[in-house]
Design a protein around this motif. Structure first.
Motif, PDB file in Angstrom:
ATOM      1  N   SER A   1       0.719  -1.171   0.054  1.00 25.72           N
ATOM      2  CA  SER A   1      -0.083   0.065  -0.158  1.00 25.72           C
ATOM      3  C   SER A   1       0.861   1.361   0.004  1.00 25.72           C
ATOM      4  CB  SER A   1      -0.749  -0.034   1.146  1.00 25.72           C
ATOM      5  OG  SER A   1      -0.284   0.183   2.559  1.00 25.72           O
TER       6      SER A   1
ATOM      7  N   SER B   1      -1.794   2.594  -2.771  1.00 21.94           N
ATOM      8  CA  SER B   1      -2.318   3.066  -1.522  1.00 21.94           C
ATOM      9  C   SER B   1      -3.925   2.292  -1.276  1.00 21.94           C
ATOM     10  CB  SER B   1      -2.508   4.376  -1.059  1.00 21.94           C
ATOM     11  OG  SER B   1      -3.357   5.030  -2.136  1.00 21.94           O
ATOM     12  N   GLU B   2      -4.541   2.252  -2.566  1.00 19.57           N
ATOM     13  CA  GLU B   2      -5.709   1.638  -2.204  1.00 19.57           C
ATOM     14  C   GLU B   2      -5.584   0.064  -1.794  1.00 19.57           C
ATOM     15  OE1 GLU B   2      -5.927   4.648  -5.747  1.00 19.57           O
ATOM     16  OE2 GLU B   2      -4.419   3.159  -4.820  1.00 19.57           O
TER      17      GLU B   2
ATOM     18  N   GLY C   1      -4.407  -0.813   0.666  1.00 19.61           N
ATOM     19  CA  GLY C   1      -4.609  -0.847   2.136  1.00 19.61           C
ATOM     20  C   GLY C   1      -5.884  -1.312   2.661  1.00 19.61           C
TER      21      GLY C   1
ATOM     22  N   TRP D   1      -7.496   5.118   0.424  1.00 16.31           N
ATOM     23  CA  TRP D   1      -7.833   3.879  -0.310  1.00 16.31           C
ATOM     24  C   TRP D   1      -8.906   4.278  -1.440  1.00 16.31           C
ATOM     25  CZ3 TRP D   1     -10.154   1.510   4.929  1.00 16.31           C
ATOM     26  CH2 TRP D   1      -8.968   1.151   5.884  1.00 16.31           C
TER      27      TRP D   1
END
Length: 325
Positions: free
Chosen positions: A95, A99-100, A102, A313
């Motif tokens: 992530s 980052s999504e 995560g 996210w």
């Protein structure tokens, strides 16, 4: 303890290049942070040996456990710049690139590994996996069961959320892990995994959270008194390859790699399920006091952190995943 008989240590070496019409070995360096005795490392070594055999040495993977060629961040960064070829890691560290991803590590999102597989296979899950490959050149080859994370400490048994208050808990260097412990009124301490045993032994941290096979393989029971079966996070760990390395490999050899990793992963996953069922009693026999806190109370306590991650996210990502049965 003795793991399933098919998990054995192997050393390999790598893929192929043509130089002056001679086939030469190009080493695929697969780095990860798990200890050599972890079943995940044994499974990777077994897969590497089988791949080398079935490709007649054209794809020969060398596995480096225990941070031998760098920490998780260094290995994944190396994959994006060409110094490392493969890794073995999960959504938390990934992530930091996409980052999504995560959202797949939201506490109490997945009920078990079968449910987590359905989350990954969903439209939203595949969007996240594809984004990692398209944006950063990191391809996930398969998804294996890393385990379900539980909490340990040296101070007192954890029976309820209130028992976490004030405990110094080691967490990976991941924002979601930090906020998870804060939501329980604990004090999160980011620390690299190879430093964790000494940190627990010397009291730099009171406790940590990890899957049972990791607790056993790393001998954390030697430096931890209490095990709380919080089951707060079901995790995958993925064999990962740099996209440029994958693309210069023949379709025939790619098919072999996928077949071997999927077959090995299926056997490994079942071994982890069976191992987890045995390890509670084994860890208790090694001196750990085991408690079973109310998971619903823990889940309710940490729900407040999810809105803080919506920007990372993506709007609606958590909701889309949470809707998958």
């Amino acid at each position: 303890m003795t793991l399933t008989s098919w998990i054995r240590p192997f050393l390999g070496a790598s893929a192929i290049v043509l130089m002056a019409q001679t086939v030469m070995a190009e080493e695929w360096r697969l780095g990860h942070i798990l200890p050599p005795d972890h079943p995940g490392n044994r499974a990777l070594e077994a897969a590497a040996s089988e791949i080398a055999k079935r490709t007649e040495g054209r794809v020969d993977i060398k596995v480096f456990p225990a941070g031998q060629i760098g920490g998780a961040k260094e290995i994944l960064t190396g994959m994006t710049i060409g110094t490392h070829h493969m890794a073995f890691d999960g959504a938390g560290i990934l992530s930091q690139w996409t980052s999504e991803l995560g959202a797949l590590e939201a506490p109490f999102l997945a009920k078990d590994f079968a449910h987590l597989e359905r989350l990954i296979d969903s439209d939203k899950g595949q969007d996240l996996v594809n984004k990692l490959r398209e944006d950063h050149g990191i391809r996930a080859l398969d998804f294996w069961y890393f385990g379900t994370r539980h909490m340990t400490n040296n101070t007192h048994p954890i029976e309820a959320v209130a028992d976490v208050e004030g405990l110094k808990i080691r967490v990976p260097e991941v924002a979601l892990s930090l906020e998870f412990i804060k939501a329980l009124s604990g004090n999160p301490v980011p620390m690299a995994f190879p430093e964790l045993y000494l940190g627990l032994q010397t009291g730099v941290v009171d406790g940590m959270e990890n899957p049972l096979p990791t607790i056993e393989a790393s001998k954390f029971y030697e430096v931890q008194d209490h095990l709380a079966l919080t089951g707060h996070l079901v995790q995958f760990v993925a064999p990962l390859v740099a996209e440029d390395v994958w693309q210069r490999t023949s379709e025939e050899d790619r098919a072999v790699i996928m077949e071997v990793l999927q077959a090995t992963g299926n056997t490994y996953n079942q071994a982890i399920v069976e191992l987890e069922a045995e390890l509670v009693d084994e860890l208790a026999a090694n001196g750990m006091q085991v408690t079973t806190p109310d998971r619903e109370a823990f889940a309710e306590a940490v729900e407040v952190i999810f809105p803080d991650f919506e920007d990372a996210w993506g709007t609606g990502t958590y909701e889309a995943l949470a809707a998958v049965e």
